[in-house]
Design a protein around this motif. Sequence first.
Motif, PDB file in Angstrom:
ATOM      1  N   SER A 122       0.773  -1.142  -0.052  1.00 25.92           N
ATOM      2  CA  SER A 122      -0.117  -0.003   0.002  1.00 25.92           C
ATOM      3  C   SER A 122       0.946   1.472   0.076  1.00 25.92           C
ATOM      4  CB  SER A 122      -0.676  -0.065   1.085  1.00 25.92           C
ATOM      5  OG  SER A 122      -0.225  -0.031   2.537  1.00 25.92           O
ATOM      6  N   ALA A 123       2.273   1.178   0.272  1.00 27.96           N
ATOM      7  CA  ALA A 123       2.769   2.378   0.318  1.00 27.96           C
ATOM      8  C   ALA A 123       3.037   2.950  -0.909  1.00 27.96           C
ATOM      9  CB  ALA A 123       4.472   2.085   0.620  1.00 27.96           C
ATOM     10  N   GLY A 124       2.685   2.420  -2.186  1.00 29.37           N
ATOM     11  CA  GLY A 124       2.626   2.644  -3.605  1.00 29.37           C
ATOM     12  C   GLY A 124       1.686   3.506  -3.575  1.00 29.37           C
ATOM     13  N   ILE A 125       0.579   3.582  -2.904  1.00 27.75           N
ATOM     14  CA  ILE A 125      -0.511   4.899  -2.727  1.00 27.75           C
ATOM     15  C   ILE A 125       0.160   5.939  -2.342  1.00 27.75           C
ATOM     16  CG2 ILE A 125      -2.681   5.267  -1.943  1.00 27.75           C
ATOM     17  CD1 ILE A 125      -3.480   2.185  -2.030  1.00 27.75           C
ATOM     18  N   ASP A 126       0.626   5.705  -1.149  1.00 29.59           N
ATOM     19  CA  ASP A 126       1.351   7.045  -0.556  1.00 29.59           C
ATOM     20  C   ASP A 126       2.342   7.806  -1.386  1.00 29.59           C
ATOM     21  OD1 ASP A 126       0.413   6.643   2.378  1.00 29.59           O
ATOM     22  OD2 ASP A 126       1.301   4.712   1.998  1.00 29.59           O
ATOM     23  N   LEU A 127       3.097   7.067  -2.227  1.00 31.09           N
ATOM     24  CA  LEU A 127       3.911   7.531  -3.186  1.00 31.09           C
ATOM     25  C   LEU A 127       3.168   8.203  -4.447  1.00 31.09           C
ATOM     26  CD1 LEU A 127       6.894   8.096  -4.368  1.00 31.09           C
ATOM     27  CD2 LEU A 127       6.616   5.829  -5.413  1.00 31.09           C
ATOM     28  N   ALA A 128       2.355   7.531  -4.841  1.00 31.59           N
ATOM     29  CA  ALA A 128       1.485   8.244  -5.606  1.00 31.59           C
ATOM     30  C   ALA A 128       0.710   9.493  -5.386  1.00 31.59           C
ATOM     31  CB  ALA A 128       0.555   7.195  -6.421  1.00 31.59           C
ATOM     32  N   LEU A 129       0.066   9.353  -4.268  1.00 30.49           N
ATOM     33  CA  LEU A 129      -0.424  10.646  -3.526  1.00 30.49           C
ATOM     34  C   LEU A 129       0.643  11.828  -3.619  1.00 30.49           C
ATOM     35  CD1 LEU A 129      -2.597   9.155  -0.973  1.00 30.49           C
ATOM     36  CD2 LEU A 129      -3.658  10.284  -3.043  1.00 30.49           C
TER      37      LEU A 129
ATOM     38  N   VAL B 192       3.137  12.299  -5.339  1.00 31.53           N
ATOM     39  CA  VAL B 192       3.551  12.777  -6.687  1.00 31.53           C
ATOM     40  C   VAL B 192       2.274  13.736  -7.182  1.00 31.53           C
ATOM     41  CG1 VAL B 192       3.417  11.889  -9.317  1.00 31.53           C
ATOM     42  CG2 VAL B 192       5.052  10.689  -7.615  1.00 31.53           C
ATOM     43  N   LEU B 193       1.223  13.208  -6.712  1.00 37.03           N
ATOM     44  CA  LEU B 193       0.144  14.114  -7.033  1.00 37.03           C
ATOM     45  C   LEU B 193       0.082  15.503  -6.477  1.00 37.03           C
ATOM     46  CD1 LEU B 193      -2.648  14.034  -8.858  1.00 37.03           C
ATOM     47  CD2 LEU B 193      -3.634  13.096  -6.692  1.00 37.03           C
ATOM     48  N   GLU B 194       0.460  15.289  -5.064  1.00 42.68           N
ATOM     49  CA  GLU B 194       0.634  16.675  -4.446  1.00 42.68           C
ATOM     50  C   GLU B 194       1.570  17.758  -4.955  1.00 42.68           C
ATOM     51  OE1 GLU B 194       1.066  18.519   0.058  1.00 42.68           O
ATOM     52  OE2 GLU B 194       1.134  16.429  -0.178  1.00 42.68           O
ATOM     53  N   ASP B 195       2.828  16.885  -5.580  1.00 45.83           N
ATOM     54  CA  ASP B 195       3.690  17.980  -6.315  1.00 45.83           C
ATOM     55  C   ASP B 195       3.150  18.533  -7.453  1.00 45.83           C
ATOM     56  OD1 ASP B 195       5.505  17.406  -4.229  1.00 45.83           O
ATOM     57  OD2 ASP B 195       6.484  15.755  -5.346  1.00 45.83           O
ATOM     58  N   LEU B 196       2.157  17.794  -8.128  1.00 49.76           N
ATOM     59  CA  LEU B 196       1.655  18.136  -9.226  1.00 49.76           C
ATOM     60  C   LEU B 196       0.381  19.185  -9.309  1.00 49.76           C
ATOM     61  CD1 LEU B 196       1.483  14.851 -11.315  1.00 49.76           C
ATOM     62  CD2 LEU B 196       2.988  16.715 -11.713  1.00 49.76           C
ATOM     63  N   LYS B 197      -0.462  18.989  -7.999  1.00 51.31           N
ATOM     64  CA  LYS B 197      -1.611  19.609  -8.092  1.00 51.31           C
ATOM     65  C   LYS B 197      -1.893  20.322  -6.730  1.00 51.31           C
ATOM     66  CE  LYS B 197      -4.907  19.486 -10.785  1.00 51.31           C
ATOM     67  NZ  LYS B 197      -5.138  20.766 -11.624  1.00 51.31           N
ATOM     68  N   GLY B 198      -0.949  20.027  -5.883  1.00 47.45           N
ATOM     69  CA  GLY B 198      -1.396  20.738  -4.642  1.00 47.45           C
ATOM     70  C   GLY B 198      -1.856  19.955  -3.436  1.00 47.45           C
ATOM     71  N   ALA B 199      -1.987  20.354  -2.213  1.00 46.94           N
ATOM     72  CA  ALA B 199      -2.496  19.639  -1.257  1.00 46.94           C
ATOM     73  C   ALA B 199      -3.939  19.528  -1.059  1.00 46.94           C
ATOM     74  CB  ALA B 199      -2.002  20.243   0.341  1.00 46.94           C
ATOM     75  N   PHE B 200      -4.693  20.427  -1.295  1.00 49.40           N
ATOM     76  CA  PHE B 200      -6.097  20.237  -1.214  1.00 49.40           C
ATOM     77  C   PHE B 200      -6.902  19.191  -2.353  1.00 49.40           C
ATOM     78  CE2 PHE B 200     -10.564  22.324  -1.702  1.00 49.40           C
ATOM     79  CZ  PHE B 200     -11.040  21.784  -0.665  1.00 49.40           C
ATOM     80  N   PHE B 201      -5.965  19.550  -3.525  1.00 48.62           N
ATOM     81  CA  PHE B 201      -6.843  18.580  -4.672  1.00 48.62           C
ATOM     82  C   PHE B 201      -6.249  17.245  -4.199  1.00 48.62           C
ATOM     83  CE2 PHE B 201      -6.003  16.064  -8.484  1.00 48.62           C
ATOM     84  CZ  PHE B 201      -7.207  16.240  -9.324  1.00 48.62           C
ATOM     85  N   THR B 202      -5.186  16.783  -3.655  1.00 48.24           N
ATOM     86  CA  THR B 202      -4.582  15.696  -3.137  1.00 48.24           C
ATOM     87  C   THR B 202      -5.562  15.079  -2.027  1.00 48.24           C
ATOM     88  OG1 THR B 202      -2.536  16.201  -3.905  1.00 48.24           O
ATOM     89  CG2 THR B 202      -2.883  14.173  -2.590  1.00 48.24           C
ATOM     90  N   HIS B 203      -5.941  15.872  -1.132  1.00 47.07           N
ATOM     91  CA  HIS B 203      -6.582  15.514  -0.119  1.00 47.07           C
ATOM     92  C   HIS B 203      -8.063  14.890  -0.603  1.00 47.07           C
ATOM     93  CE1 HIS B 203      -9.794  15.423   3.018  1.00 47.07           C
ATOM     94  NE2 HIS B 203     -10.386  16.475   2.267  1.00 47.07           N
ATOM     95  N   ARG B 204      -8.681  15.734  -1.761  1.00 47.16           N
ATOM     96  CA  ARG B 204      -9.942  15.340  -2.163  1.00 47.16           C
ATOM     97  C   ARG B 204      -9.770  13.667  -2.892  1.00 47.16           C
ATOM     98  NH1 ARG B 204     -12.122  17.738  -6.230  1.00 47.16           N
ATOM     99  NH2 ARG B 204     -10.382  19.275  -6.938  1.00 47.16           N
ATOM    100  N   ILE B 205      -8.564  13.530  -3.541  1.00 46.65           N
ATOM    101  CA  ILE B 205      -8.530  12.391  -4.210  1.00 46.65           C
ATOM    102  C   ILE B 205      -8.184  11.187  -3.045  1.00 46.65           C
ATOM    103  CG2 ILE B 205      -6.953  10.996  -5.715  1.00 46.65           C
ATOM    104  CD1 ILE B 205      -8.741  13.099  -6.971  1.00 46.65           C
ATOM    105  N   ALA B 206      -7.455  11.475  -1.906  1.00 47.26           N
ATOM    106  CA  ALA B 206      -7.281  10.633  -1.037  1.00 47.26           C
ATOM    107  C   ALA B 206      -8.841  10.347  -0.493  1.00 47.26           C
ATOM    108  CB  ALA B 206      -6.188  11.145   0.214  1.00 47.26           C
TER     109      ALA B 206
END
Length: 305
Positions: free
Chosen positions: A163-170, A172-186
Motif C-alpha cells: 500500500s505504500a505505492g498509494i502513498d507515493l502516488a499521492l 507525486v500528485l501533491e507535487d503536481l496539483k497541490g495539497a487540497f486537490f490531493t486531499h480530495r483524491i485521498a
Amino acid sequence: MKVAFIIPPFVELLDLAGPLQVFTEARSSGLDVRLEFYSYQPESVSSAGLPMGKVSDYREAALGEGDFLFLPGMEFEYLNSAAFRGEADFFSWVRQTADRQVTVCSVCNAAYVLGEAGLLDQRECTTHWRRVKDLQDRFPRAKVIGDVLFVKQDNIYTSAGISAGIDLALSVLEDLKGAFFTHRIARGLVVYHRRGQNHRQESVYLDYRNHLNPQVHEVQDHLVSNLAGDNSIETLASLVAMSPRNLSRVFKENTGTTISEYLTRLRVERARTLLSNPYYTVDYVAAQCGFKTPRQLQRILKGHP
C-alpha cells in the motif's frame, strides 16, 4: 503528461492497482493525464494467478521529461530467477528512460529492477521491510533505508511494500496539483494521506482529515473555500443540518481541534501563501483570508510560527 505502468510477470496486484487508482481518480477530477500500460513479456499472470492478457511492448512507449513510469512489485521468487536476471534489454531501457528525465517510480520490490538498471548506485532508496537487507546485499552501492514509506531522490522514487505505492502516488500528485486537490483524491479513495521522510512539511489541508464523518468533511471543505465568508457556527450547522452545539462537539471529536482553531489555521496557511506574492498588499491578503484588519493578521501570524 503520461503515467505509464509496466506490468511484469507475477505482478502483485495491489502494487499495480493502488497507484493506478490514484491517477484514475485524479483524472476523473480534472488532472490532464494519459495512462498507458506496457510489459516486457507477451503475456503476464499476476502473483495471485490472474491472467493479465496482452499489452503493448515497453519499446513502444514514448516517454519524455515530465512523464512518470511506475514499476509495480512482483513475486519475490521471480526476482531471484534466471529469467528475471536475463532481462538486460529491459533494464537498459529503464536506465535510458530515467536518463531522459522521466520520473521512474518503483513500488515494493520493483526496486530490484532499478538496482539491475544501475539506478540505485549511491542513491537513497527503500523497499518492503522484508527485503531491505537483501536489497542492500544485492546492490551494495545503494543506500537502502528501511523505516520510511518512500524516498524521492532526483527523478528516482522508491516506495515500501504494497500500500505504500498509494502513498507515493499521492505524494507525486501533491507535487503536481497541490495539497487540497490531493486531499480530495485521498478522501475519494478512503485512505489517509500519509507523508514520508522526504515529503514536504505538513499542510493544514491534510491535517485533521483522518476521519470518515461526511458532515465534518463537508464543513471542512466549506471553510477551505470560504475563508472570508460567513463562517458562524449557526451557518455551518445549517449547512449540515445539525445544531450548533452538536456540530461543535462532533467536529472536535473527529478532528481533535475546534472549528475556530481549524479556521484560524486555514487562514494562516492561505495568508502565508498569498504574502509570498510581492504584488499583494497586507490589506488585500487580510481581506482575502477573512481577517478584520491587517494588524489582526500580523498578530495571528506571530502566534503561529
